[in-house]
Design a protein around this motif. Structure first.
Motif, short mmCIF file in Angstrom:
data_model
loop_
_atom_site.label_atom_id
_atom_site.label_comp_id
_atom_site.label_asym_id
_atom_site.label_seq_id
_atom_site.Cartn_x
_atom_site.Cartn_y
_atom_site.Cartn_z
N LEU A 137 43.38 44.78 33.35
CA LEU A 137 43.93 45.07 34.68
C LEU A 137 43.35 44.11 35.72
CD1 LEU A 137 45.72 46.89 36.39
CD2 LEU A 137 43.81 48.49 36.59
N ILE A 138 42.05 43.88 35.63
CA ILE A 138 41.39 42.96 36.58
C ILE A 138 41.96 41.56 36.41
CG2 ILE A 138 39.18 41.94 37.25
CD1 ILE A 138 37.90 44.56 36.02
N PHE A 139 42.13 41.14 35.15
CA PHE A 139 42.70 39.84 34.85
C PHE A 139 44.10 39.72 35.47
CE2 PHE A 139 45.18 37.01 32.12
CZ PHE A 139 44.37 35.88 32.08
N ALA A 140 44.89 40.81 35.31
CA ALA A 140 46.26 40.81 35.84
C ALA A 140 46.27 40.67 37.36
CB ALA A 140 47.00 42.08 35.41
N PHE A 141 45.29 41.28 38.04
CA PHE A 141 45.21 41.15 39.50
C PHE A 141 44.87 39.72 39.90
CE2 PHE A 141 44.98 45.81 39.99
CZ PHE A 141 45.78 45.94 41.12
N GLY A 142 44.17 39.02 39.03
CA GLY A 142 43.81 37.64 39.35
C GLY A 142 45.01 36.70 39.36
N ILE A 143 46.03 37.01 38.55
CA ILE A 143 47.18 36.10 38.40
C ILE A 143 47.88 35.79 39.73
CG2 ILE A 143 49.42 35.78 37.27
CD1 ILE A 143 48.25 37.28 34.84
N PRO A 144 48.31 36.84 40.50
CA PRO A 144 48.94 36.50 41.79
C PRO A 144 47.96 35.81 42.74
CG PRO A 144 48.68 38.89 41.54
CD PRO A 144 48.36 38.28 40.21
N LEU A 145 46.70 36.15 42.63
CA LEU A 145 45.69 35.53 43.50
C LEU A 145 45.65 34.01 43.28
CD1 LEU A 145 43.34 36.33 45.46
CD2 LEU A 145 41.84 36.21 43.46
N GLY A 146 45.59 33.61 42.01
CA GLY A 146 45.54 32.18 41.70
C GLY A 146 46.81 31.46 42.09
N ALA A 147 47.95 32.14 41.86
CA ALA A 147 49.23 31.53 42.23
C ALA A 147 49.30 31.35 43.75
CB ALA A 147 50.38 32.41 41.74
N PHE A 148 48.77 32.34 44.46
CA PHE A 148 48.78 32.28 45.92
C PHE A 148 47.89 31.14 46.42
CE2 PHE A 148 46.99 33.49 50.05
CZ PHE A 148 48.15 33.67 50.80
#
Lengths: 156, 155
Positions: free
Chosen positions: B55-66
């Motif tokens: 779940l934490i990893f999944a939250f990181g995805i939009p963060l990195g894209a942003f």
């Protein structure tokens, strides 16, 4: 805390890579399925080849994970509905031009489609878990003599 | 910098980046790359258990894209769907309905299959797993059939 920040950063790196690969571009996915643009097929092919080499080194023990951590990379189990399950996913992939990772990356790119698809995925995952759960939960609850509704309350 | 953040990467560089990322993640944490498991952890406390790393990893995805988009001078809000709009429909309702139903199929199918494009098609196929090869054939079959039908009927 370190663990949270590590996985958050790793997720961020993966999200960034997906945008750079243009896996978050609808036209790239539609183009691949229409056989007009093989960019993403190439991305996946190279990714698989590179990952295969590294995973082989790790799984054979030639290279050990950092700090001697347990390697949790295994082949996923097979079941007889797996092709149909794959097709179900593929239908969604075609309709949206996105998959779970790229939909999340699109959210970060402020693409509204990513938000709609993410909500759809959450609903789909929830529906799957709900449909899988009741027999197990009821059984488990009965065994434990637990009749509180808490066991079946949605976690969202 | 422009080369990194603004210009899209060629397929071989993107593919090598993702492949190396799979190795990096496994080497650093021992974990296999996967995203749909994060969605399952979002929906189910039992799957989160004591270690909600997915779940934490999944939250990181939009963060990195942003952050990546920020470095490139963006991002800007958009709801544009490329070929779909030029060749099939520009209706907001059609688009939104299709994306939501597509999302449902993705979510349901991914959990049923036991993984998605990352966990099965990349990490699973890279290990030569029978389950992943079959699932990935299904992903591609579904994707090709529906896209071809959509554009054949729509055009």
């Amino acid at each position: 805390m370190t663990r949270i920040l590590s996985f958050l950063s790793l997720g961020a790196l993966f999200g960034f890579l997906l945008t750079r690969a243009e896996a978050t571009e609808y036209n790239r996915i539609a183009g691949m399925f229409l056989f007009k643009d093989m960019h993403l097929a190439g991305v996946m092919g190279v990714a698989i080849a590179v990952a295969a080499i590294g995973l082989r080194l790790l799984k054979s023990g030639t290279v050990k994970p950092l700090g001697n951590k347990k390697l949790d990379v295994q082949k996923k189990p097979y079941h007889k509905y797996q092709f149909v399950a794959g097709i179900t996913f593929g239908v969604g992939w075609a309709l949206t031009g996105a998959c779970p990772g790229t939909a999340l990356a699109q959210v970060g790119q402020l693409k509204v489609q990513g938000i709609v698809v993410t909500l759809g995925i959450l609903t789909g995952v929830f529906a799957y878990l709900k449909q899988q759960k009741p027999p197990q939960t009821a059984e488990g609850a009965a065994q434990l003599g637990d009749h509180s509704p808490v066991a079946e309350a949605p976690a969202l | 910098m422009e080369q990194i953040f603004e210009t899209p990467w060629p397929f071989w560089l993107s593919g090598a980046g993702i492949g190396l990322f799979v190795i990096l993640l496994a080497w650093l944490s021992g974990k296999p790359l996967g995203v749909s498991g994060g969605f399952a952890q979002a929906c189910d406390a039992k799957q989160r258990g004591k270690d909600p790393w997915k779940l934490i990893f999944a939250f990181g995805i939009p963060l990195g894209a942003f952050l990546g988009a920020l470095a490139a001078g963006g991002p800007n809000w958009t709801y544009e769907l490329g070929f779909f709009e030029s060749e099939i429909s520009q209706s907001l309702a059609v688009k939104t309905g299709m994306l939501f139903i597509g999302g449902l199929c993705i979510g349901y199918g991914a959990r049923w299959a036991g993984g998605c494009t990352s966990g099965h098609a990349i990490v699973g196929v890279a290990q030569g797993a029978k389950s992943s090869l079959i699932v990935t054939a299904g992903f591609m079959a579904g994707g090709v059939l529906v896209t071809q039908a959509l554009y054949w009927l729509g055009a």
